[in-house]
Design a protein around this motif. Structure first.
Motif, short mmCIF file in Angstrom:
data_model
loop_
_atom_site.label_atom_id
_atom_site.label_comp_id
_atom_site.label_asym_id
_atom_site.label_seq_id
_atom_site.Cartn_x
_atom_site.Cartn_y
_atom_site.Cartn_z
N SER A 225 2.42 158.52 23.84
CA SER A 225 2.12 158.63 25.27
C SER A 225 0.99 157.67 25.62
O SER A 225 0.25 157.24 24.72
CB SER A 225 1.69 160.06 25.65
OG SER A 225 0.39 160.34 25.14
N GLY A 226 0.88 157.37 26.89
CA GLY A 226 -0.25 156.56 27.35
C GLY A 226 -1.56 157.32 27.15
O GLY A 226 -2.59 156.73 26.80
N ALA A 227 -1.52 158.63 27.35
CA ALA A 227 -2.73 159.45 27.18
C ALA A 227 -3.23 159.36 25.74
O ALA A 227 -4.45 159.30 25.51
CB ALA A 227 -2.43 160.90 27.55
N THR B 278 5.50 154.50 29.56
CA THR B 278 6.40 155.41 30.28
C THR B 278 6.83 154.79 31.60
O THR B 278 7.91 155.09 32.11
CB THR B 278 5.64 156.72 30.59
OG1 THR B 278 4.98 157.17 29.42
CG2 THR B 278 6.57 157.78 31.11
N LYS B 279 5.97 153.95 32.15
CA LYS B 279 6.18 153.42 33.50
C LYS B 279 7.14 152.23 33.43
O LYS B 279 8.32 152.43 33.22
CB LYS B 279 4.83 153.07 34.12
CG LYS B 279 3.76 154.17 33.95
CD LYS B 279 4.01 155.39 34.82
CE LYS B 279 3.23 156.64 34.42
NZ LYS B 279 1.78 156.54 34.33
N SER C 257 0.48 152.76 30.02
CA SER C 257 1.51 153.77 29.83
C SER C 257 2.84 153.05 29.83
O SER C 257 3.27 152.53 30.86
CB SER C 257 1.45 154.79 30.96
OG SER C 257 2.64 155.56 30.92
N ASP D 86 -7.19 149.93 31.36
CA ASP D 86 -5.87 150.50 31.60
C ASP D 86 -5.10 149.55 32.53
O ASP D 86 -5.47 149.37 33.69
CB ASP D 86 -6.03 151.90 32.24
CG ASP D 86 -4.69 152.62 32.40
OD1 ASP D 86 -3.65 151.96 32.55
OD2 ASP D 86 -4.70 153.87 32.41
N VAL E 100 8.48 158.77 27.12
CA VAL E 100 7.02 158.80 27.32
C VAL E 100 6.39 158.02 26.17
O VAL E 100 6.70 158.29 24.99
CB VAL E 100 6.50 160.26 27.33
CG1 VAL E 100 4.97 160.29 27.42
CG2 VAL E 100 7.10 161.03 28.50
N ALA E 101 5.55 157.04 26.50
CA ALA E 101 4.96 156.20 25.44
C ALA E 101 3.75 155.45 25.96
O ALA E 101 3.56 155.32 27.17
CB ALA E 101 6.00 155.20 24.93
N TYR F 114 -7.47 157.46 35.32
CA TYR F 114 -6.33 158.34 35.10
C TYR F 114 -6.82 159.73 34.65
O TYR F 114 -7.77 159.86 33.88
CB TYR F 114 -5.41 157.73 34.05
CG TYR F 114 -4.19 158.56 33.80
CD1 TYR F 114 -3.22 158.71 34.79
CD2 TYR F 114 -4.02 159.23 32.60
CE1 TYR F 114 -2.11 159.50 34.57
CE2 TYR F 114 -2.90 160.02 32.38
CZ TYR F 114 -1.96 160.15 33.38
OH TYR F 114 -0.86 160.94 33.17
N GLU G 94 -9.93 150.50 34.90
CA GLU G 94 -8.53 150.71 35.29
C GLU G 94 -8.33 149.85 36.53
O GLU G 94 -8.90 150.15 37.58
CB GLU G 94 -8.26 152.18 35.59
CG GLU G 94 -6.80 152.47 35.89
CD GLU G 94 -6.54 153.96 36.17
OE1 GLU G 94 -7.14 154.82 35.49
OE2 GLU G 94 -5.76 154.24 37.09
N ILE H 94 -5.08 156.11 25.33
CA ILE H 94 -6.42 156.20 25.93
C ILE H 94 -7.37 156.93 24.99
O ILE H 94 -8.45 156.45 24.65
CB ILE H 94 -6.38 156.96 27.29
CG1 ILE H 94 -5.59 156.16 28.33
CG2 ILE H 94 -7.80 157.24 27.79
CD1 ILE H 94 -5.32 156.92 29.63
N SER I 276 -1.80 149.79 33.33
CA SER I 276 -0.49 150.38 33.64
C SER I 276 0.10 149.88 34.96
O SER I 276 1.31 149.73 35.08
CB SER I 276 -0.59 151.91 33.70
OG SER I 276 -1.03 152.43 32.47
N TRP J 21 5.93 156.61 37.65
CA TRP J 21 6.52 155.51 38.40
C TRP J 21 7.09 154.52 37.39
O TRP J 21 7.01 154.74 36.18
CB TRP J 21 5.48 154.84 39.31
CG TRP J 21 4.54 153.88 38.63
CD1 TRP J 21 4.83 152.59 38.24
CD2 TRP J 21 3.17 154.09 38.27
NE1 TRP J 21 3.72 152.02 37.66
CE2 TRP J 21 2.69 152.90 37.67
CE3 TRP J 21 2.29 155.16 38.41
CZ2 TRP J 21 1.39 152.76 37.19
CZ3 TRP J 21 0.99 155.02 37.94
CH2 TRP J 21 0.56 153.83 37.34
C1 LIG Z 1 0.86 157.54 33.53
C2 LIG Z 1 -0.46 156.90 33.30
C3 LIG Z 1 -1.16 157.05 32.10
C4 LIG Z 1 -0.71 157.98 31.01
O1 LIG Z 1 0.47 157.65 30.43
P1 LIG Z 1 1.46 158.76 29.82
O2 LIG Z 1 2.50 157.89 29.23
O3 LIG Z 1 1.91 159.59 30.94
O4 LIG Z 1 0.68 159.53 28.81
C5 LIG Z 1 -2.33 156.35 31.94
N1 LIG Z 1 -2.83 155.57 32.92
C6 LIG Z 1 -2.21 155.44 34.09
C7 LIG Z 1 -2.81 154.58 35.14
C8 LIG Z 1 -1.01 156.10 34.32
O5 LIG Z 1 -0.41 156.00 35.51
#
Ligand SMILES: *Cc1c(COP(=O)(O)O)cnc(C)c1O
Length: 392
Positions: free
Chosen positions: A86-88, A208-209, A206, A184, A218-219, A112, A155, A91, A186, A339
């Motif tokens: 996950s992105g989290a 995931t986006k 992230s 960040d 999710v990544a 975030y 960010e 981080i 993303s 998104w």
């Molecule tokens: C979604 C998001 C994250 C976290 O990513 P996940 O894949 O949901 O864990 C981190 N930073 C930003 C800006 C995001 O929008």
């Protein structure tokens, strides 16, 4: 190194794909294994000594994941990369790897949510403090530094009002004080912004986006210098054990194939939607970093190649009911978090506050964040048109 290594088309179609190793298949194999076998004790020993150079166990390295790591590092212009579940997790790992008890973090305000939780809930238990600042001025960074500051957390842009930081200036300041910078990325992806090239130490996003791009995985990605990434791999990455699984890595490789063209389409549609919204009498304001009226438009154009997908509109509304009616009247924008997928989305800010707390005087309460997906922009604009009609 040949020039084509820097070509986006080369990176997403060929880099790290040694097709002679797997039947000349175009699509790489999903090496769905937890462990790898050795023929000699000596080779096994070497792997224990240096797991970062061998395939030993898939909590560490895995061949399918390695293809993805190389592509993502190259896209970021970074030496090395780790991919997370996950992105989290990206981080948390990046931050944890660069603090010890008694250290201090300077962070842009409203990062975030799960970055906030790391700073506010988890790290204070270990004596790590933080200061949030308005990151739009370099002076605010200078003023917040303490002798024990070890991380500047960025960010840029953020994901509701899109404030940006002058990444080059912040990176220079941090280097003078031996502070690690984490950004960040993303919102932009490496297609639209390359913080490593501006001097940032660790860049995360992230996946995931936009990288996944289809709302089915999710990544998270973390890129930086090889020495730093290797240190993180051998410690926090292995310990937290949140590396991406081979099948999800394969989905991200597939997502990368179409990343530039998806972004191109989304950018074009977003400009049409922004134009439409800015002219609409029910819209008080549109936040979008590549709008000439955006307060940091010049800086945005200087350090970002483009902006796409995400924007925030402020509705003219006298009541929370009006905002809710607008959100619920939209037929083709799904009301959902995240998104970067194929589908257009909205989040009304008032979904995050108690109904009684709604204040029509407060612009923030009337915000609706919008993500423009891959649909035909006219189809989306027609949907917006009928939703505005429904509240007037
Ligand atoms: C979604 C998001 C994250 C976290 O990513 P996940 O894949 O949901 O864990 C981190 N930073 C930003 C800006 C995001 O929008």
């Amino acid at each position: 190194m040949q020039n084509h290594e820097l070509d986006i088309s080369y990176i997403i179609n060929e880099l790290a794909e040694d097709r002679d190793d797997y039947f000349r298949a175009i699509s790489p194999p999903i090496i769905q294994t937890s462990n790898f076998a050795f023929k000699t004790v000596e080779a096994f020993r070497k792997s224990f000594e240096d797991e970062y150079s061998t395939w030993l166990y898939s909590r560490g390295l895995n061949p399918t994941v390695d293809i993805l790591r190389k592509k993502l590092a190259a896209l970021d212009g970074a030496e090395d990369c780790l991919v997370f579940n996950s992105g989290a997790a990206a981080i948390f790992t990046a931050v944890l790897a660069n603090v010890k008890s008694g250290d201090h973090i300077v962070s842009v305000r409203n990062p975030y949510t799960w970055a906030q939780r790391t700073f506010e809930v988890i790290l204070p238990r270990f004596g790590v403090t933080h200061t949030y600042i308005d990151g739009t001025s370099i002076e605010n960074f200078k003023a917040a530094l303490q002798p024990n500051t070890t991380i500047i957390y960025l960010e840029s842009p953020n994901s509701w009002t899109y404030e940006i930081q002058d990444l080059k200036a912040v990176a220079e300041l941090a280097k003078q004080h031996n502070i690690t910078t984490i950004c960040d990325n993303s919102y932009c992806t490496p297609i639209n912004q390359k913080p490593v090239e501006l001097g940032i130490d660790l860049v995360l996003q992230s996946a995931t986006k936009y990288i996944g791009g289809h709302s089915d995985v999710v990544a998270g990605v973390l890129c930086g210098k090889r020495e730093m990434i290797e240190r993180i791999f051998n410690s926090e990455y292995m310990n937290i054990g949140s590396g991406i699984q081979p099948f999800n890595a394969w989905l991200l490789i597939r997502g990368l194939r179409t990343l530039p063209m998806r972004l191109e389409r989304i950018t074009k549609s977003t400009y049409s939607v922004v134009d439409y919204l800015k002219k609409h009498p029910t819209v008080e304001k549109v936040h979008f970093p590549f709008d000439p009226e955006f307060p940091q438009y010049e800086l945005a154009k200087k350090q970002m190649l483009n902006a796409c997908g995400l924007l925030t509109l402020v509705l003219k509304a006298d009541s929370i009911n009006q905002v809710e009616r607008f959100a619920e009247a939209l037929k083709h924008f799904f009301m959902a978090v995240s998104w970067g997928g194929h589908e257009s989305l909205i989040i009304p800010r008032c979904a995050g506050i108690k109904k009684e707390a709604f204040d029509p005087q407060n612009q923030e309460h009337r915000m609706v964040r919008m993500y423009v997906g891959l649909e035909d922009p006219d189809y989306l604009i027609r949907d917006l048109e009928q939703a505005f009609a429904a509240i007037n």
